[in-house]
Design a protein around this motif. Structure first.
Motif, PDB file in Angstrom:
ATOM      1  N   TYR A   1      32.051   8.250  35.182  1.00 12.61           N
ATOM      2  CA  TYR A   1      33.355   8.332  34.545  1.00 12.61           C
ATOM      3  C   TYR A   1      33.432   9.502  33.570  1.00 12.61           C
ATOM      4  CZ  TYR A   1      31.194   5.917  30.566  1.00 12.61           C
ATOM      5  OH  TYR A   1      30.376   5.564  29.520  1.00 12.61           O
TER       6      TYR A   1
ATOM      7  N   GLU B   1      39.544   4.439  39.949  1.00  7.48           N
ATOM      8  CA  GLU B   1      40.707   4.464  39.074  1.00  7.48           C
ATOM      9  C   GLU B   1      40.661   5.798  38.359  1.00  7.48           C
ATOM     10  OE1 GLU B   1      39.772   2.190  35.046  1.00  7.48           O
ATOM     11  OE2 GLU B   1      39.290   0.927  36.766  1.00  7.48           O
ATOM     12  N   LYS B   2      41.718   6.149  37.697  1.00  9.25           N
ATOM     13  CA  LYS B   2      41.798   7.446  37.030  1.00  9.25           C
ATOM     14  C   LYS B   2      40.574   7.668  36.136  1.00  9.25           C
ATOM     15  CE  LYS B   2      44.227  11.151  36.106  1.00  9.25           C
ATOM     16  NZ  LYS B   2      44.394  12.168  37.092  1.00  9.25           N
ATOM     17  N   GLY B   3      39.843   8.753  36.415  1.00  9.63           N
ATOM     18  CA  GLY B   3      38.695   9.125  35.602  1.00  9.63           C
ATOM     19  C   GLY B   3      37.435   8.319  35.837  1.00  9.63           C
ATOM     20  N   LYS B   4      37.412   7.460  36.879  1.00  3.05           N
ATOM     21  CA  LYS B   4      36.259   6.570  37.025  1.00  3.05           C
ATOM     22  C   LYS B   4      36.002   6.169  38.477  1.00  3.05           C
ATOM     23  CE  LYS B   4      35.759   3.459  33.840  1.00  3.05           C
ATOM     24  NZ  LYS B   4      35.851   2.261  32.991  1.00  3.05           N
TER      25      LYS B   4
ATOM     26  N   GLN C   1      33.621   3.170  40.165  1.00  4.89           N
ATOM     27  CA  GLN C   1      32.846   1.995  39.783  1.00  4.89           C
ATOM     28  C   GLN C   1      32.271   1.312  41.007  1.00  4.89           C
ATOM     29  OE1 GLN C   1      34.736  -0.379  36.418  1.00  4.89           O
ATOM     30  NE2 GLN C   1      36.506   0.389  37.553  1.00  4.89           N
TER      31      GLN C   1
ATOM     32  N   GLU D   1      28.060   3.891  38.543  1.00  4.40           N
ATOM     33  CA  GLU D   1      29.325   4.218  37.897  1.00  4.40           C
ATOM     34  C   GLU D   1      29.300   5.662  37.420  1.00  4.40           C
ATOM     35  OE1 GLU D   1      32.019   2.642  34.143  1.00  4.40           O
ATOM     36  OE2 GLU D   1      30.664   1.248  35.131  1.00  4.40           O
TER      37      GLU D   1
ATOM     38  N   LEU E   1      38.209  13.831  38.132  1.00  3.32           N
ATOM     39  CA  LEU E   1      36.758  13.989  38.083  1.00  3.32           C
ATOM     40  C   LEU E   1      36.387  15.356  38.660  1.00  3.32           C
ATOM     41  CD1 LEU E   1      35.807  10.432  39.362  1.00  3.32           C
ATOM     42  CD2 LEU E   1      35.474  11.305  37.046  1.00  3.32           C
TER      43      LEU E   1
END
Length: 122
Positions: free
Chosen positions: A92, A67-70, A72, A90, A34
């Motif tokens: 992402y 988590e990868k890219g996110k 939440q 959120e 990110l």
């Protein structure tokens, strides 16, 4: 939501103090793929304006499931939309479009922006 966060806190990495929080937030964002300018460290405080002209506010404690890219179930981050403060729940980067960052609010609204708007001046 508070119970869910508390039930996971024992396994979470918790850091306190401005310097270490800034470093850890940048490291985590980079590890997740990110943009590093998404966190409060980009502003040296608890509020600022993203390069997309959105006012953002960070609580003293920000939590998220990652988590990868996110990110939440985020707590502690709000953005001002017109005259309302909306919770960002959120963030992402879609695999199919890694040059975009998508934000979702607690009201179900979402918007995508160019990821370069959240890059730190390096």
């Amino acid at each position: 939501m508070a119970y869910q966060i508390e039930s996971h806190r024992s396994g979470a990495e918790v850091v306190t103090g401005d310097a270490i929080c800034k470093k850890k937030s940048i490291d985590l964002l980079e590890e997740l793929g990110l943009p590093k300018g998404l966190g409060p460290s980009a502003y040296g405080g608890h509020s600022g304006v993203w390069k997309i002209k959105q006012t953002v506010s960070y609580a003293a404690e920000v939590t998220a499931f990652v988590e990868k890219g996110k990110l939440q179930k985020i707590t502690g981050v709000k953005t001002k939309e017109l005259m309302l403060w909306l919770s960002v729940v959120e963030v992402y980067v879609p695999e199919a479009s890694p040059q975009k960052v998508t934000f979702k609010t607690g009201t179900g609204l979402s918007d995508s922006f160019d990821a370069t708007a959240f890059a730190l001046g390096e």
